[in-house]
Design an enzyme around this catalytic site. Sequence first.
Site, mmCIF file in Angstrom:
data_model
loop_
_atom_site.group_PDB
_atom_site.id
_atom_site.type_symbol
_atom_site.label_atom_id
_atom_site.label_comp_id
_atom_site.label_asym_id
_atom_site.label_seq_id
_atom_site.Cartn_x
_atom_site.Cartn_y
_atom_site.Cartn_z
ATOM 1 N N HIS A 251 -25.010 22.742 2.294
ATOM 2 C CA HIS A 251 -25.272 23.528 0.837
ATOM 3 C C HIS A 251 -24.216 24.753 0.633
ATOM 4 O O HIS A 251 -24.126 25.330 1.541
ATOM 5 C CB HIS A 251 -26.823 23.751 0.574
ATOM 6 C CG HIS A 251 -27.177 24.409 -0.596
ATOM 7 N ND1 HIS A 251 -27.134 23.644 -1.689
ATOM 8 C CD2 HIS A 251 -27.028 25.769 -0.868
ATOM 9 C CE1 HIS A 251 -27.366 24.284 -2.645
ATOM 10 N NE2 HIS A 251 -27.369 25.518 -2.290
ATOM 11 N N CYS B 134 0.759 -1.082 -0.102
ATOM 12 C CA CYS B 134 0.112 -0.128 -0.076
ATOM 13 C C CYS B 134 0.901 1.299 -0.034
ATOM 14 O O CYS B 134 0.576 2.106 -0.787
ATOM 15 C CB CYS B 134 -0.971 -0.102 1.224
ATOM 16 S SG CYS B 134 -2.004 1.384 1.452
HETATM 17 P P1 FAD Z 1 0.934 -5.880 2.107
HETATM 18 O O1 FAD Z 1 0.741 -4.476 1.940
HETATM 19 O O2 FAD Z 1 1.268 -6.635 0.788
HETATM 20 O O3 FAD Z 1 2.046 -6.131 3.103
HETATM 21 C C1 FAD Z 1 2.748 -7.335 3.191
HETATM 22 C C2 FAD Z 1 4.237 -7.188 3.712
HETATM 23 O O4 FAD Z 1 4.844 -8.285 4.166
HETATM 24 C C3 FAD Z 1 4.950 -6.495 2.604
HETATM 25 O O5 FAD Z 1 5.835 -5.328 3.232
HETATM 26 C C4 FAD Z 1 6.085 -7.821 2.432
HETATM 27 O O6 FAD Z 1 7.420 -7.387 2.215
HETATM 28 C C5 FAD Z 1 6.173 -8.447 3.692
HETATM 29 N N1 FAD Z 1 6.375 -9.684 3.813
HETATM 30 C C6 FAD Z 1 5.849 -10.731 2.840
HETATM 31 N N2 FAD Z 1 6.343 -11.797 3.384
HETATM 32 C C7 FAD Z 1 7.396 -11.766 4.299
HETATM 33 C C8 FAD Z 1 8.107 -12.636 5.031
HETATM 34 N N3 FAD Z 1 8.195 -13.982 4.945
HETATM 35 N N4 FAD Z 1 9.022 -12.055 6.019
HETATM 36 C C9 FAD Z 1 8.856 -10.827 6.157
HETATM 37 N N5 FAD Z 1 8.139 -9.836 5.667
HETATM 38 C C10 FAD Z 1 7.331 -10.408 4.626
HETATM 39 N N6 FAD Z 1 -5.968 -0.683 -1.577
HETATM 40 C C11 FAD Z 1 -6.790 -0.059 -1.079
HETATM 41 O O7 FAD Z 1 -7.513 -0.121 -0.115
HETATM 42 N N7 FAD Z 1 -6.937 1.354 -1.817
HETATM 43 C C12 FAD Z 1 -6.174 2.046 -2.889
HETATM 44 O O8 FAD Z 1 -6.121 2.856 -3.239
HETATM 45 C C13 FAD Z 1 -5.160 0.633 -3.363
HETATM 46 N N8 FAD Z 1 -4.375 1.271 -4.301
HETATM 47 C C14 FAD Z 1 -3.783 0.199 -4.833
HETATM 48 C C15 FAD Z 1 -2.766 0.664 -5.952
HETATM 49 C C16 FAD Z 1 -2.138 -0.429 -6.569
HETATM 50 C C17 FAD Z 1 -1.032 -0.055 -7.728
HETATM 51 C C18 FAD Z 1 -1.693 -1.722 -5.666
HETATM 52 C C19 FAD Z 1 -0.704 -2.636 -6.260
HETATM 53 C C20 FAD Z 1 -2.564 -1.926 -4.611
HETATM 54 C C21 FAD Z 1 -3.558 -1.053 -4.054
HETATM 55 N N9 FAD Z 1 -4.314 -1.469 -2.951
HETATM 56 C C22 FAD Z 1 -5.245 -0.469 -2.539
HETATM 57 C C23 FAD Z 1 -4.240 -2.780 -2.387
HETATM 58 C C24 FAD Z 1 -3.432 -2.255 -1.211
HETATM 59 O O9 FAD Z 1 -2.111 -2.206 -1.379
HETATM 60 C C25 FAD Z 1 -3.267 -3.959 -0.403
HETATM 61 O O10 FAD Z 1 -4.661 -4.422 -0.115
HETATM 62 C C26 FAD Z 1 -2.836 -3.862 0.828
HETATM 63 O O11 FAD Z 1 -1.389 -3.362 0.822
HETATM 64 C C27 FAD Z 1 -2.939 -5.226 1.837
HETATM 65 O O12 FAD Z 1 -2.276 -5.089 2.961
HETATM 66 P P2 FAD Z 1 -1.509 -6.276 3.553
HETATM 67 O O13 FAD Z 1 -1.117 -5.790 4.957
HETATM 68 O O14 FAD Z 1 -2.402 -7.573 3.709
HETATM 69 O O15 FAD Z 1 -0.184 -6.603 2.681
#
Ligand code: FAD
Length: 468
Positions: free
Chosen positions: A446, A45
Site C-alpha cells: 500500500h 516486434c
Molecule cells: P515476426 O516478428 O513477424 O518475425 C518473423 C521474421 O521472419 C521476420 O523478421 C521476417 O523478416 C522473417 N522471415 C519471414 N520469411 C522469411 C524467410 N523466408 N526467410 C528468412 N526470414 C524470413 N505483440 C505483442 O505481444 N505486444 C505488443 O505490444 C505488440 N505491438 C505491436 C505493434 C505493432 C505496430 C505491430 C505491427 C505488431 C505488434 N505486436 C505486438 C505483434 C508482434 O509484433 C507479433 O506477434 C510478433 O512479432 C510475432 O512474432 P513472430 O516471431 O511469430 O514473427
Amino acid sequence: MSESNTFDLLIIGAGPGGYVAAIRAAQLGLKTALVEKDQNLGGTCLNVGCIPSKALLHSSEVFYNLQKHGAEHGIQAKGLSVDLSTLMKKKAGVVNQLRQGVLQLVKKHGVQVFNGHGRLAGDGKVEIASGKSSITVAPKHILLATGSNVIELPFLPFDGKQIISSDDAIALDKVPKSLIVVGGGAIGLELGSVWSRLGTKVTVVESLPKIASTFDDDVSRQAQLIFKKQGLDFSLSTKITGSKKLKTKVVLAAETKKGSVNLEAEKVLVAVGRTPFTDGLGLETVGIELDERSRIPVNEQFQTVAKGVYAIGDVIPGPMLAHKAEEEAVACVETIAGQSGHVNYAVIPNVIYTDPELASVGIGEITAKEQGKEIKIGKFNFAANGRALAADAITGFSKVIACIKTDRILGVQIVGRNASELIGEAVAHMEYGGSAEDLARTVHAHPTLSETLKEAALAVDGNAIHSA
Ligand code: FAD
C-alpha cells in the site's frame, strides 16, 4: 556461404519466435542456425511493432501530460512544441540498442546466423539465398517462424504516403493535420493515440459497434469515453467501402447505421489486422497446405504435416502476440530436444498500451456467459484507490470473473494506468489455478494500483473494503 553446415535445428525467421527458439535450442545443446532475410534480427516486434510503438507512446505521453496537466502540478509549460525528428531518433535508439542486444545474445549462445532468404527445398532441405549466392542445408529439424504481414484492403491499397500501414505510421516525418484510423483494435488505438497526442485530429473507424472488441463491453466503453476526452473521435458500426485520393486528402466512402457518408483526412492508417507470412517459403515442396486463414496447421507439438518441420508464432493459429510466439518457441524446442514443452493458452495476457491501458487474461464476462458458465463478478474502481488518486490515474477499474461453484478465477480484465503490469499478477494466480479468495487474501503493498485487483477479488463475494 559454404556447404559444410550440419545443424540439429535450423530456424527460418528471427522474430521473437525464431530468435527465442534459437537461444533455447542452444541452451539445450542443439547445434542451431537462424535464417533471417531482413538486415536486423528481432522481426516485426522489435523493428516495426511492439518496441517502436511503445517508444512513441511514451514520448507522446510525456508531451501530452506536460501540455495538458503540467499546470495542475505547478509546472509552467507554455509554448511546448515537439521536434519530431528528435522524437523519432529516440525511438530508433531504443530499437537499435535492442537489435544489438538480440544479435549479441544469439551469437553468445553459438547460434549461426545466416542473413538470407530461407526456403524449403523438398524433404528435409532448406535453401538459403543471399544476393546471387545460395546454399542448401539439410538440418535434422526445421522450424518455421516467418511471422506475419499487414493486411491490405483491396479498396484501400497502401501507397506509404496517404494510405499507410503501421510500418509507415511509426515513421512519419511530419505530424499530419488529420488521420483516419481504420480499425479500433490494439494497433489502431495505440498509433491513433500517439498521433492524437502530437496534435493530429484522429478519427477511429470501426466496423463493429465497439472498439477493443476482444474486451468486455464495460471495459471498451470506459476506454472509449476516456479516449474521447483526450480528443479522439470514433465512428463505430462503420464500414469503409471505397476511397478516393485527392492531392491533399483521402476521401473514404462509408456505410453507417444512418446511411452512406464520406469521411476525409490527410492520411488514412489501415490497421485491420495481420496475416501469416509464408511468401516464397516453399511449403508446397514438403506438402504443407495453409488453412482457411492462411496459417500453417500444426499439432500440439507444433509439428506440421511434413516430417521434421515445425512452426510457431504468428504464422500458426492463435493470438498474434510476441509473448505467445516466445512461449511456443520454448515449448517447441524443448519438445524437439526430448523434453515436454507446453504452452498454457488459457492464460495468455492481452494488452492495449494506450492511456489508460487495457489488459485481460482468461475469459471475459461475455464469453463466460456464452459458454453457459455460472459466474460471479467483482469490480473495483481506480477512483477509490489512494495511489491512483495521487498519480492522476482515477479512471478505470479492475474486474475479476470467478466460477460461482469453485471460486476459481476464470478471467480478469483491467482498464486503467499500468494495466499491462497489473495483469501479470492475475496471470500468475490463474496459472496456479488460484481462486478469487486466493487473490483477495494475497498481501498487496500500500499504496499501489495493484490493490484495485485485490479489492476486485474481494468484491467477488461482496467484501471489498474501500467501496460503499
Ligand atoms: P515476426 O516478428 O513477424 O518475425 C518473423 C521474421 O521472419 C521476420 O523478421 C521476417 O523478416 C522473417 N522471415 C519471414 N520469411 C522469411 C524467410 N523466408 N526467410 C528468412 N526470414 C524470413 N505483440 C505483442 O505481444 N505486444 C505488443 O505490444 C505488440 N505491438 C505491436 C505493434 C505493432 C505496430 C505491430 C505491427 C505488431 C505488434 N505486436 C505486438 C505483434 C508482434 O509484433 C507479433 O506477434 C510478433 O512479432 C510475432 O512474432 P513472430 O516471431 O511469430 O514473427
